[in-house]
Design a protein around this motif. Sequence first.
Motif, PDB file in Angstrom:
ATOM      1  N   PRO A  26       0.843  -1.210   0.000  1.00  0.00           N
ATOM      2  CA  PRO A  26       0.000   0.000   0.000  1.00  0.00           C
ATOM      3  C   PRO A  26       0.870   1.248   0.000  1.00  0.00           C
ATOM      4  N   PRO A  27       0.246   2.429  -0.083  1.00  0.00           N
ATOM      5  CA  PRO A  27       1.030   3.676  -0.089  1.00  0.00           C
ATOM      6  C   PRO A  27       1.974   3.804   1.105  1.00  0.00           C
ATOM      7  N   SER A  28       1.668   3.151   2.208  1.00  0.00           N
ATOM      8  CA  SER A  28       2.580   3.161   3.358  1.00  0.00           C
ATOM      9  C   SER A  28       3.886   2.445   3.052  1.00  0.00           C
ATOM     10  N   ARG A  29       3.932   1.724   1.908  1.00  0.00           N
ATOM     11  CA  ARG A  29       5.083   1.003   1.335  1.00  0.00           C
ATOM     12  C   ARG A  29       5.489  -0.275   2.061  1.00  0.00           C
ATOM     13  N   GLN A  30       4.820  -0.630   3.165  1.00  0.00           N
ATOM     14  CA  GLN A  30       5.102  -1.908   3.832  1.00  0.00           C
ATOM     15  C   GLN A  30       4.635  -3.047   2.938  1.00  0.00           C
ATOM     16  N   MET A  31       5.507  -3.973   2.650  1.00  0.00           N
ATOM     17  CA  MET A  31       5.184  -5.136   1.814  1.00  0.00           C
ATOM     18  C   MET A  31       4.488  -6.172   2.690  1.00  0.00           C
ATOM     19  N   ILE A  32       3.267  -6.531   2.327  1.00  0.00           N
ATOM     20  CA  ILE A  32       2.452  -7.419   3.158  1.00  0.00           C
ATOM     21  C   ILE A  32       2.118  -8.683   2.386  1.00  0.00           C
ATOM     22  N   LEU A  33       2.339  -9.839   2.999  1.00  0.00           N
ATOM     23  CA  LEU A  33       1.988 -11.108   2.365  1.00  0.00           C
ATOM     24  C   LEU A  33       0.474 -11.222   2.264  1.00  0.00           C
ATOM     25  N   VAL A  34       0.001 -11.543   1.066  1.00  0.00           N
ATOM     26  CA  VAL A  34      -1.420 -11.759   0.852  1.00  0.00           C
ATOM     27  C   VAL A  34      -1.746 -13.245   0.881  1.00  0.00           C
ATOM     28  N   ILE A  35      -0.965 -14.023   0.124  1.00  0.00           N
ATOM     29  CA  ILE A  35      -1.286 -15.438  -0.009  1.00  0.00           C
ATOM     30  C   ILE A  35      -0.071 -16.194  -0.531  1.00  0.00           C
ATOM     31  N   ARG A  36       0.014 -17.450  -0.173  1.00  0.00           N
ATOM     32  CA  ARG A  36       1.125 -18.303  -0.602  1.00  0.00           C
ATOM     33  C   ARG A  36       0.584 -19.603  -1.170  1.00  0.00           C
ATOM     34  N   GLN A  37       1.241 -20.093  -2.215  1.00  0.00           N
ATOM     35  CA  GLN A  37       0.862 -21.359  -2.835  1.00  0.00           C
ATOM     36  C   GLN A  37       2.102 -22.240  -2.961  1.00  0.00           C
ATOM     37  N   GLU A  38       2.016 -23.455  -2.478  1.00  0.00           N
ATOM     38  CA  GLU A  38       3.097 -24.405  -2.692  1.00  0.00           C
ATOM     39  C   GLU A  38       2.848 -25.118  -4.019  1.00  0.00           C
ATOM     40  N   ALA A  39       3.860 -25.220  -4.842  1.00  0.00           N
ATOM     41  CA  ALA A  39       3.681 -25.766  -6.190  1.00  0.00           C
ATOM     42  C   ALA A  39       3.255 -27.222  -6.183  1.00  0.00           C
ATOM     43  N   TYR A  40       3.603 -27.958  -5.126  1.00  0.00           N
ATOM     44  CA  TYR A  40       3.260 -29.369  -5.084  1.00  0.00           C
ATOM     45  C   TYR A  40       1.813 -29.608  -4.649  1.00  0.00           C
ATOM     46  N   LYS A  41       1.132 -28.546  -4.234  1.00  0.00           N
ATOM     47  CA  LYS A  41      -0.263 -28.678  -3.824  1.00  0.00           C
ATOM     48  C   LYS A  41      -1.180 -28.336  -4.996  1.00  0.00           C
TER      49      LYS A  41
END
Lengths: 115, 115
Positions: free
Chosen positions: B40-55
């Motif tokens: 966001p404009p505050s520039r903090q990088m925030i994790l939204v979602i993660r996917q493991e390729a084997y799933k």
Amino acid sequence: EAGVTQSPTHLIKTRGQQVTLRCSPISGHTSVYWYQQALGLGLQFLLWYDEGEERNRGNFPPRFSGRQFPNYSSELNVNALELEDSALYLCASSAYRQGNQETQYFGPGTRLLVL
Amino acid sequence: AQTVTQSQPEMSVQEAETVTLSCTYDTSESNYYLFWYKQPPSRQMILVIRQEAYKQQNATENRFSVNFQKAAKSFSLKISDSQLGDTAMYFCASSIIQGAQKLVFGQGTRLTINP
């Protein structure tokens, strides 16, 4: 639980000077990563430290260096600053277990302006 | 080498609408993660979602879900019931689980949610 912290938040330097940026990881994380986010160049990987050792380095000149301390905090040093070093420097931390990387969590960044 | 491509530099939708952000990637590795981060404009990088390729099952986190097409090397993010607070830069990223441990980012998509 405290997140990744970085200091300072902003920094203004002149060309040729040296700068040190600091990062404290999330408690329990042993890996620290540094990324540069320059305007128009996206996010570029700089350095990865784990257990006090430099594990990987991005395509940056040797004047970008760093270290990791026994408490897993880290410093990024940039010598002989150039105008193009102006960027947001992001630090991230993760756990690193049995050779497998976990998710990286980011700090708020340090905005560096080189005049 | 890994590469990540986001072909939509900017998107804009009305509040409460559903929006899908596209991402394609390339890797020769068999074991890797894919991520969506928001900045966001505050520039903090925030994790939204993660996917493991084997799933095979697509990851979901509340209003956020992914469509992971491994054969096509496609990893899109769907945001349902979009909110004003979703306004941010969204970055798709990949990392291999063992080895280099760095995140490789796409160029980002600037998403604006309009009231």
